[in-house]
Each structure stands twice: as structure tokens, then as C-alpha cells.
Design a protein around this motif. Structure first.
Motif, short mmCIF file in Angstrom:
data_model
loop_
_atom_site.label_atom_id
_atom_site.label_comp_id
_atom_site.label_asym_id
_atom_site.label_seq_id
_atom_site.Cartn_x
_atom_site.Cartn_y
_atom_site.Cartn_z
N ALA A 55 2.05 2.89 8.81
CA ALA A 55 1.40 2.22 7.34
C ALA A 55 1.91 0.70 7.30
N MET A 56 3.09 0.48 7.89
CA MET A 56 3.69 -0.96 7.56
C MET A 56 2.83 -1.66 8.58
N ALA A 57 2.57 -1.17 9.61
CA ALA A 57 1.85 -1.94 10.60
C ALA A 57 0.43 -2.10 10.50
N GLY A 58 -0.13 -1.42 9.39
CA GLY A 58 -1.49 -1.60 9.09
C GLY A 58 -2.50 -0.41 10.08
N ARG A 59 -1.86 0.42 10.63
CA ARG A 59 -2.50 1.57 11.33
C ARG A 59 -3.00 2.80 10.57
N ALA A 60 -2.52 2.90 9.44
CA ALA A 60 -2.63 3.98 8.51
C ALA A 60 -3.63 3.58 7.64
N GLY A 61 -4.47 2.51 7.45
CA GLY A 61 -5.29 2.35 6.36
C GLY A 61 -4.84 2.45 5.04
N ASN A 62 -5.59 3.18 4.29
CA ASN A 62 -5.28 2.81 2.77
C ASN A 62 -4.87 4.26 2.30
N GLU A 81 -3.50 11.78 -1.64
CA GLU A 81 -2.04 11.52 -1.03
C GLU A 81 -2.21 11.58 0.55
N ARG A 82 -3.29 10.99 0.98
CA ARG A 82 -3.54 10.78 2.53
C ARG A 82 -3.90 9.39 2.84
N TRP A 83 -3.36 8.94 4.12
CA TRP A 83 -3.75 7.62 4.37
C TRP A 83 -5.08 7.75 5.18
N ASP A 84 -6.08 7.00 4.71
CA ASP A 84 -7.63 7.12 5.53
C ASP A 84 -7.82 6.89 6.87
N ARG A 85 -6.81 6.11 7.77
CA ARG A 85 -7.15 6.10 8.77
C ARG A 85 -6.11 6.90 9.70
N LEU A 86 -5.23 7.83 9.19
CA LEU A 86 -4.49 8.82 9.80
C LEU A 86 -5.24 10.21 9.97
N ILE A 87 -4.66 10.73 11.17
CA ILE A 87 -5.40 12.02 11.38
C ILE A 87 -4.32 12.94 10.97
N TYR A 88 -4.43 13.83 9.96
CA TYR A 88 -3.41 14.95 9.67
C TYR A 88 -3.56 16.08 10.23
N MET A 89 -2.58 16.68 10.91
CA MET A 89 -2.84 17.85 11.51
C MET A 89 -2.00 18.91 10.88
N LYS A 125 0.80 -1.37 -0.07
CA LYS A 125 0.21 0.02 -0.08
C LYS A 125 0.83 1.19 0.02
N LEU A 126 2.24 1.19 0.34
CA LEU A 126 3.00 2.16 0.46
C LEU A 126 3.28 2.96 -0.90
N PRO A 127 3.03 4.15 -0.78
CA PRO A 127 3.38 4.87 -2.29
C PRO A 127 4.87 5.06 -2.19
N GLY A 128 5.67 4.86 -3.50
CA GLY A 128 6.71 5.12 -3.87
C GLY A 128 7.36 6.43 -3.06
N SER A 129 8.52 6.36 -2.48
CA SER A 129 9.17 7.41 -1.99
C SER A 129 9.88 8.10 -2.91
N TYR A 130 9.18 9.08 -3.52
CA TYR A 130 9.67 9.81 -4.94
C TYR A 130 10.50 11.15 -4.73
N LEU A 131 10.30 11.38 -3.28
CA LEU A 131 11.00 12.80 -3.14
C LEU A 131 12.37 13.01 -3.49
N PHE A 132 13.29 12.26 -2.62
CA PHE A 132 14.57 12.38 -2.94
C PHE A 132 15.13 11.87 -4.09
N SER A 133 14.43 10.59 -4.86
CA SER A 133 14.59 10.25 -5.90
C SER A 133 14.47 11.20 -7.20
N ASN A 134 13.27 11.79 -7.15
CA ASN A 134 12.90 12.89 -8.00
C ASN A 134 13.94 14.09 -8.05
N ILE A 135 14.19 14.54 -6.82
CA ILE A 135 15.52 15.64 -6.80
C ILE A 135 16.52 15.12 -7.62
N ALA A 136 17.10 13.90 -7.05
CA ALA A 136 18.28 13.27 -7.66
C ALA A 136 18.34 13.26 -9.33
N LYS A 137 17.04 12.77 -9.79
CA LYS A 137 16.73 12.76 -11.14
C LYS A 137 16.85 14.27 -11.88
#
Ligand SMILES: *Cc1c(COP(=O)(O)O)cnc(C)c1O
Length: 404
Positions: free
Chosen positions: A140-147, A152-160, A10-22
């Protein structure tokens, strides 16, 4: 047939630093002579303090002699280090800790992730937005974040959301009460700091609602104002908070690896001590930080060691000041950089974070980190770090001034 932990899928690719490098690689391919200045990385660059090197050399020699050799140490760290931690990092601020409330580890990153081992999978977790990605991804890996959704948000996390409007300190959650709340001050990525009153609000909230605060103070050494260094300076925090600290940014241990986590004995859940659970977890899954490394870490608490690490912190602080003042003089709106090695700037002319990244790379040959990479509320912001050399920091700011 075996199965895998489906949460990883379910994890999105970690694109931040690889996009920067590209993008940087594409630019240098087109302009091989470009003199690029990198103010994007969150890693230190100054060498270890001489006191640390000396202590580690001595420890290496001890390891080469049967009479002074050390095999497995205590999983939770040697007393010689924990005594220093308690006496120097907490006692002067009025926080009394027992040695068995301190757990030495190989990193705050590992501890922030591993702490989930002792927490229920049904906990609802709240994170700041923007955020240090480790808190989100480990849940997310543990399953607490949902989907993970297209927003660009996990549906079980609360974003502040943390924005200029709330001084990058989240408002108390309205509606759903989080069970676990991650806070990080001084903050990565925004460079913001919290006040005593602001932190008290969170401690009171957690105690009132039975929430657990996971407090990351990896950048405590950068605090220059009268602000809380430890969450335990707030009354009641020992009943609701775990604190993560690290020698990484304090003393340049990013490649050497040493950190610690405080789990107060007062912290209970339904009569069960979290300290006992964490001890059980660490003694089962971890075999301690190398003796040599703990000796090196303990050396930062000597008078000479303190002087040496202060000099390095002051060097980075001066870089932060150079960036902050230079950009302010050039008309930018900047945050952070006072109690943290990060400067969080508003992108000019309503540019997106990535548009500003491209402009800065192409026109000034300066690399930073797009704020949107740290979460949806980071859009329209940009992070620069004070961890470069002073010379490059000055040159980068001169170039940015010329372009804008
Ligand atoms: C760098 C950093 C840490 C420290 O991680 P280590 O594993 O101890 O090197 C922890 N939290 C945040 C937010 C950081 O930026």
C-alpha cells in the motif's frame, strides 16, 4: 514546496493491537486486582541460548581489540554465517545454494517490505486473507494496493481467502492472474502448514504464469510433520520464488535482529537477475548486520547450539499442544498448533472475533487476538499463541474450560 508519499494517507489506522491494549487497560482500571494472562503477543519470551550469549561475548571482546576489530562487514553477511545457513538449513533437505544466493539482514519484516524496491509498481499482488499485515501495508505504501475501501479491502490487491474449508491454504486464483504472490508457511496467524503437493501447485502456477512467489518461512523451526521446510524443495521453485527466513522465532532473536533472504540466481525476469538487483539494493541501502549479532546467529548451528534452541522450541511446542488439546477437550474447534506456535480457534456460538475477545477478557481474564484483525476472512476466528510461560498457558486453559 515538497510533497509527501500520498499512499501513506490511504493507510487505515492500525487499530488491532491498540484496541486490544485499550480494552485491557479499561478492564484493569475497573478491576485492579485482575490477574490477566496474555496469550495474544507474537513475540518470544524465553532467553537467548547460552551458546549464542557466549559467542556474542567473545565477539564483543574481539571488537575491543585493534587486531580483531571489525568495521563495516559485507552488506550481504559474513561467509562464516552464510556457510552455516547453506550447510544446515538447506543442504540436509536436498537444496543446494551458493553463498551469494543468501543475503543476511536485520529482519524478515524489513526484507518482506524492502523486496518491493526491486519490483515494478504495476505488479498485481495477491495475499492470503487473513494475513501478516506487513505484506499488505508495504505494498500500500508503494502504491501497489490501490485504495482502501469501506469493505476493508484494497481495491488493487487480490485477497485469497484461507478458511477451514480450504485447510487455510488458498485456492489458485481464478480470473485475474497475480504477478506477485505472498505465501507464509507455517502460517501466522492461522498456524496452518502446507503440503508438498499443495506447494507444488503454487510453484507450477507461478512458473506457468510468470508470477513471483514471496515465501515467508519465519516459523520453519516449528514444523513437526513431514512438510516442506523450504520452497526450494519443490522442483522449479528457484525459477519463481524468493524465501524469507529469520532467527527471530527460531532462536529468540526478536530483539537481537538477524534474518536472511534467499534469492536464487536462476530467478530472472526478462533476462534480468533478481539476485543482482537485490545485491544492488542491499549494498546501496543497507550496511549489514552487526558482527556481534552474526556471531551469535552462527552459534546456533553448533551441536550444543542446536540442542539449546531445540529445547526452547520444544517448550513452546508443548505450550501449543497444551492449548490445542485443552481447547479440543473443552469442545472448541481448533486449528494450527502442530507445525506452528499459533492456535487458530473458531469462536463458539457464532460470536464475532471481538465478542469472543471481550468474553474471554471479562470472564477468564485471558487475552488473545481477534482473527478479524488479520483480514475479513479472519472473522469468527481467534488466535492464541504458545509463546507464554507453561504455567500461565495451563492456567489460561483451565480458566477457559471453566467459563465455557
Ligand atoms: C515474526 C515474523 C517474521 C520475522 O520478522 P523479523 O523481522 O525477522 O523479526 C516474519 N514473518 C512473519 C509472518 C512473522 O510472524
Amino acid at each position: 514546496m515538497f510533497t509527501i508519499n500520498e499512499n501513506y494517507g490511504k493507510l487505515p489506522g492500525s487499530y488491532l493491537f491498540s484496541n486490544i491494549a485499550k480494552k485491557v487497560n479499561a478492564y484493569t482500571a475497573a478491576y485492579p486486582d485482575a490477574d490477566i494472562i496474555r496469550l495474544g503477543i507474537g513475540d518470544v519470551t524465553r532467553p537467548l541460548a547460552p551458546s549464542v550469549i557466549k559467542a556474542m561475548h567473545e565477539a564483543v571482546d574481539e571488537m575491543g581489540n585493534a587486531a580483531t576489530f571489525h568495521g563495516y562487514g559485507p552488506e550481504q553477511g559474513y561467509d562464516f554465517l552464510k556457510e552455516k545457513i547453506v550447510a544446515y538449513d538447506f543442504a540436509p533437505r536436498g537444496v543446494k545454494l551458493d553463498l551469494d544466493e543468501v543475503f543476511v539482514s536485520d529482519g524478515a519484516k524489513s526484507d518482506c517490505g524492502n523486496i518491493g524496491d526491486i519490483l515494478g509498481l504495476d505488479n498485481v499482488v495477491a495475499v492470503c486473507d487473513p494475513v501478516y499485515p506487513v505484506y499488505v501495508d508495504t505494498n500500500a505504501m508503494a502504491g501497489r494496493a490501490g485504495n482502501y475501501g469501506s469493505d476493508e479491502r484494497w481495491d488493487r490487491l487480490i485477497y485469497m481467502p484461507c478458511t477451514a474449508e480450504n485447510q487455510f491454504t488458498p485456492d489458485l486464483p481464478q480470473g485475474k492472474v497475480p504477478d506477485v504472490i505472498y505465501l507464509c508457511y507455517p502460517n501466522n496467524p492461522t498456524g496452518a502448514m502446507i503440503t508438498y503437493e499443495g506447494l507444488k501447485k503454487w510453484v507450477d502456477y507461478a512458473n506457468e504464469h510468470g508470477s513471483l512467489i514471496l515465501y515467508d518461512s519465519a516459523y520453519v523451526a516449528f514444523i513437526s510433520e513431514d512438510k516442506p521446510h523450504s520452497i526450494y524443495e519443490i522442483d522449479g521453485a528457484k525459477k519463481c520464488a524468493i524465501e524469507f527466513r529469520s532467527f527471530s522465532k527460531t532462536a529468540g532473536f526478536t530483539g537481537t535482529r538477524c534474518a536472511y533472504t534467499v534469492v536464487p540466481k536462476e530467478l530472472q525476469c526478462g533476462g534480468v537477475s533478481l539476485n543482482a538487483l537485490w545485491l544492488r539494493r542491499q549494498t546501496t541501502k543497507f550496511n549489514g548486520v552487526p558482527y556481534i549479532v552474526q556471531k551469535g546467529a552462527a552459534a546456533i548451528y553448533s551441536e550444543q547450539g542446536q540442542k539449546e534452541i531445540r529445547e526452547t522450541i520444544d517448550y513452546y511446542r508443548n505450550n501449543a499442544k497444551t492449548i490445542r488439546e485443552g481447547l479440543t477437550a473443552a469442545g472448541f474447534t481448533v486449528y494450527g498448533g502442530v507445525n506452528a506456535p499459533y492456535i487458530w480457534m473458531k469462536t463458539p456460538d457464532n460470536m464475532t472475533s471481538w465478542e469472543f475477545f471481550d468474553t474471554l477478557l471479562h470472564k477468564a481474564q485471558v487475552v488473545g487476538t481477534p482473527g478479524s484483525g488479520f483480514g475479513p476472512s479472519g472473522e469468527g476466528y481467534f488466535r492464541l499463541t504458545a509463546f507464554g510461560t507453561y504455567e500461565n498457558t495451563v492456567r489460561a486453559i483451565e480458566r477457559i474450560k471453566q467459563v465455557f
